[in-house]
Design a protein around this motif. Sequence first.
Motif, PDB file in Angstrom:
ATOM      1  N   UNK A   1       0.828  -1.206   0.000  1.00 52.91           N
ATOM      2  CA  UNK A   1       0.000   0.000   0.000  1.00 52.91           C
ATOM      3  C   UNK A   1       0.862   1.256   0.000  1.00 52.91           C
ATOM      4  N   UNK A   2       1.955   1.246   0.746  1.00 51.89           N
ATOM      5  CA  UNK A   2       2.839   2.409   0.780  1.00 51.89           C
ATOM      6  C   UNK A   2       3.486   2.657  -0.572  1.00 51.89           C
ATOM      7  N   UNK A   3       3.808   1.576  -1.278  1.00 50.20           N
ATOM      8  CA  UNK A   3       4.369   1.730  -2.625  1.00 50.20           C
ATOM      9  C   UNK A   3       3.365   2.383  -3.566  1.00 50.20           C
ATOM     10  N   UNK A   4       2.064   2.214  -3.300  1.00 52.99           N
ATOM     11  CA  UNK A   4       1.048   2.872  -4.123  1.00 52.99           C
ATOM     12  C   UNK A   4       0.824   4.312  -3.664  1.00 52.99           C
ATOM     13  N   UNK A   5       0.750   4.550  -2.356  1.00 53.06           N
ATOM     14  CA  UNK A   5       0.451   5.888  -1.849  1.00 53.06           C
ATOM     15  C   UNK A   5       1.589   6.876  -2.101  1.00 53.06           C
ATOM     16  N   UNK A   6       2.819   6.407  -1.990  1.00 55.36           N
ATOM     17  CA  UNK A   6       3.963   7.319  -2.054  1.00 55.36           C
ATOM     18  C   UNK A   6       4.024   8.116  -3.349  1.00 55.36           C
ATOM     19  N   UNK A   7       3.958   7.505  -4.530  1.00 58.20           N
ATOM     20  CA  UNK A   7       4.026   8.314  -5.752  1.00 58.20           C
ATOM     21  C   UNK A   7       2.729   9.049  -6.072  1.00 58.20           C
ATOM     22  N   UNK A   8       1.582   8.458  -5.741  1.00 55.79           N
ATOM     23  CA  UNK A   8       0.305   9.067  -6.133  1.00 55.79           C
ATOM     24  C   UNK A   8      -0.046  10.243  -5.222  1.00 55.79           C
ATOM     25  N   UNK A   9       0.136  10.087  -3.909  1.00 54.17           N
ATOM     26  CA  UNK A   9      -0.201  11.155  -2.969  1.00 54.17           C
ATOM     27  C   UNK A   9       0.948  12.136  -2.762  1.00 54.17           C
ATOM     28  N   UNK A  10       2.157  11.778  -3.225  1.00 56.48           N
ATOM     29  CA  UNK A  10       3.296  12.655  -3.020  1.00 56.48           C
ATOM     30  C   UNK A  10       3.872  12.592  -1.619  1.00 56.48           C
ATOM     31  N   UNK A  11       3.642  11.472  -0.917  1.00 61.38           N
ATOM     32  CA  UNK A  11       4.179  11.295   0.424  1.00 61.38           C
ATOM     33  C   UNK A  11       5.512  10.561   0.355  1.00 61.38           C
ATOM     34  N   UNK A  12       6.316  10.714   1.402  1.00 58.17           N
ATOM     35  CA  UNK A  12       7.493   9.873   1.538  1.00 58.17           C
ATOM     36  C   UNK A  12       7.079   8.448   1.879  1.00 58.17           C
ATOM     37  N   UNK A  13       7.991   7.497   1.625  1.00 54.58           N
ATOM     38  CA  UNK A  13       7.623   6.102   1.835  1.00 54.58           C
ATOM     39  C   UNK A  13       7.346   5.813   3.308  1.00 54.58           C
ATOM     40  N   UNK A  14       8.155   6.371   4.201  1.00 55.50           N
ATOM     41  CA  UNK A  14       7.926   6.135   5.627  1.00 55.50           C
ATOM     42  C   UNK A  14       6.681   6.863   6.118  1.00 55.50           C
ATOM     43  N   UNK A  15       6.378   8.028   5.529  1.00 49.30           N
ATOM     44  CA  UNK A  15       5.106   8.682   5.846  1.00 49.30           C
ATOM     45  C   UNK A  15       3.935   7.816   5.397  1.00 49.30           C
ATOM     46  N   UNK A  16       4.093   7.151   4.268  1.00 51.20           N
ATOM     47  CA  UNK A  16       3.038   6.258   3.795  1.00 51.20           C
ATOM     48  C   UNK A  16       2.867   5.056   4.728  1.00 51.20           C
ATOM     49  N   UNK A  17       3.982   4.518   5.220  1.00 50.52           N
ATOM     50  CA  UNK A  17       3.884   3.431   6.192  1.00 50.52           C
ATOM     51  C   UNK A  17       3.197   3.901   7.471  1.00 50.52           C
ATOM     52  N   UNK A  18       3.507   5.109   7.892  1.00 48.67           N
ATOM     53  CA  UNK A  18       2.857   5.685   9.067  1.00 48.67           C
ATOM     54  C   UNK A  18       1.349   5.802   8.836  1.00 48.67           C
ATOM     55  N   UNK A  19       0.957   6.273   7.658  1.00 48.79           N
ATOM     56  CA  UNK A  19      -0.470   6.384   7.349  1.00 48.79           C
ATOM     57  C   UNK A  19      -1.131   5.010   7.356  1.00 48.79           C
ATOM     58  N   UNK A  20      -0.448   4.002   6.813  1.00 52.43           N
ATOM     59  CA  UNK A  20      -1.019   2.663   6.772  1.00 52.43           C
ATOM     60  C   UNK A  20      -1.302   2.140   8.172  1.00 52.43           C
ATOM     61  N   UNK A  21      -0.363   2.319   9.079  1.00 53.18           N
ATOM     62  CA  UNK A  21      -0.602   1.832  10.443  1.00 53.18           C
ATOM     63  C   UNK A  21      -1.738   2.593  11.106  1.00 53.18           C
ATOM     64  N   UNK A  22      -1.748   3.927  10.968  1.00 52.99           N
ATOM     65  CA  UNK A  22      -2.790   4.732  11.602  1.00 52.99           C
ATOM     66  C   UNK A  22      -4.164   4.370  11.035  1.00 52.99           C
ATOM     67  N   UNK A  23      -4.233   4.125   9.729  1.00 54.62           N
ATOM     68  CA  UNK A  23      -5.521   3.796   9.106  1.00 54.62           C
ATOM     69  C   UNK A  23      -5.923   2.354   9.399  1.00 54.62           C
ATOM     70  N   UNK A  24      -4.999   1.399   9.219  1.00 57.00           N
ATOM     71  CA  UNK A  24      -5.341  -0.007   9.379  1.00 57.00           C
ATOM     72  C   UNK A  24      -5.671  -0.351  10.836  1.00 57.00           C
ATOM     73  N   UNK A  25      -5.046   0.336  11.775  1.00 55.01           N
ATOM     74  CA  UNK A  25      -5.325   0.081  13.190  1.00 55.01           C
ATOM     75  C   UNK A  25      -6.542   0.838  13.679  1.00 55.01           C
ATOM     76  N   UNK A  26      -7.211   1.593  12.793  1.00 56.87           N
ATOM     77  CA  UNK A  26      -8.408   2.397  13.080  1.00 56.87           C
ATOM     78  C   UNK A  26      -8.135   3.489  14.108  1.00 56.87           C
ATOM     79  N   UNK A  27      -6.876   3.901  14.239  1.00 53.75           N
ATOM     80  CA  UNK A  27      -6.572   5.056  15.093  1.00 53.75           C
ATOM     81  C   UNK A  27      -7.082   6.322  14.423  1.00 53.75           C
ATOM     82  N   UNK A  28      -6.731   6.512  13.152  1.00 55.79           N
ATOM     83  CA  UNK A  28      -7.308   7.564  12.330  1.00 55.79           C
ATOM     84  C   UNK A  28      -7.086   8.970  12.843  1.00 55.79           C
ATOM     85  N   UNK A  29      -5.832   9.415  12.933  1.00 58.04           N
ATOM     86  CA  UNK A  29      -5.569  10.783  13.387  1.00 58.04           C
ATOM     87  C   UNK A  29      -6.176  11.819  12.437  1.00 58.04           C
ATOM     88  N   UNK A  30      -6.060  11.588  11.152  1.00 58.86           N
ATOM     89  CA  UNK A  30      -6.574  12.531  10.173  1.00 58.86           C
ATOM     90  C   UNK A  30      -5.560  13.527   9.679  1.00 58.86           C
TER      91      UNK A  30
END
Length: 409
Positions: free
Chosen positions: A213-242
């Motif tokens: 998922x991070x490999x998809x988000x990083x180029x399309x959303x313009x995020x760094x790869x580690x930022x994309x991994x951070x988003x994946x954990x926050x979203x998949x764990x239903x923490x959802x900071x926003x």
Amino acid sequence: MACRCGCCCGFSHLNEDNGRFLLLAILIILYLLCGAAVFSAIEQPKEKEAKERWQHKFDNFTQKYNLSKSDLRSFLREYEEANVAGIRVDAIRPRWDFTGAFYFVGTVVSTIGFGMTTPATITGKIFLIFYGLIGCAATILFFNLFLERLITVIAYIMKSFHERQLRRKEGLPPETRRGSANSEVDSLAGWKPSVYHVMVILCMASIIISCCASAMYSPIEGWGYFDSLYFCFVAFSTIGFGDMVSSQKSKYENQGLYRCGNFIFIFMGVCCIYSLFNVISIVIKQCVNWILRKLDCQRCHSCQRKIFRSKRNVVMPGNVRTRRNISIETDGVYESETDGRRMSGEMISMKDFLASNKVSLAIMQKQLSETANGCPRQIGTSSRHNGFSGGVGALAIMNNRLAETSVDR
């Protein structure tokens, strides 16, 4: 978990479940305090630097354009209100068209709740209360059913590998096969996958999904790869900071394909992380039980030494009694000097400890299941002596499913 030697302090006054609950509450509080200290030390300097930088820009802007600070602050407050309503400086997709509303209800029923879209009307807020009540309950039920089927597949695959290993051992010379393979084949009927193996498999699946998922988000959303991994954990764990939300731009290349992939990754990630959390909770429960056992063991040894000293001084002064060494692999027996009973401070094997790890809430789960189904559900005794024993909800689902997938030979 009560101490048999009459110890009257600490956890000995509590039964096993209350002792586990109290110790877990204490550990969670300590965990929160440590986390708060770490995040405060890491993030507070950055926050102070951002505040100083913003104050410097604010002062320069008011002086450059000769604006009143109070008027500018009032304007910024109005923009903050507009920001909550979904107004941004850069163009973003509409929040409340059908696709935007569908994304919103998806974050509601999955309990992610990013917060980038919230109802602004009283009618919408009232409807959300009832809609979320039913939707969240139905989604949690779906996650439990998904976990049940996932455990079934994992147990089937692991059992297949286990049977292959036994067949390979059967090809060994007779004298070797008699001592190893035959005993394992005899116990295959009661074999169940280890909770640690299931945890490792779910962890690997979650990591693979997050990396893809991070490999998809990083180029399309313009995020760094580690930022994309951070988003994946926050979203998949239903923490959802926003603070980071996917699929919010007004236009994407291959927009339909991307939104479909975004939905699939979030769905699969939430299911895997939810299952992983439930398995980790079993491991945490075992660790808490181990700590309680150690505390009880230390108390019983202390009380036993006091009894030994008092009886040595009063009844038989100077007489030193000998005790045989206790092995971890075997159950040691202390003979009490009054009634010959086994003391609770003895050391038991890890296998027997894990086998005796039961939760009294299983009785409540059984009663609720019988009441809901209208008839008692027969569960084999073998299902109560594995790493998934006890619990309600997802824990009971895993326990029952593992029992049903056992091989009868």
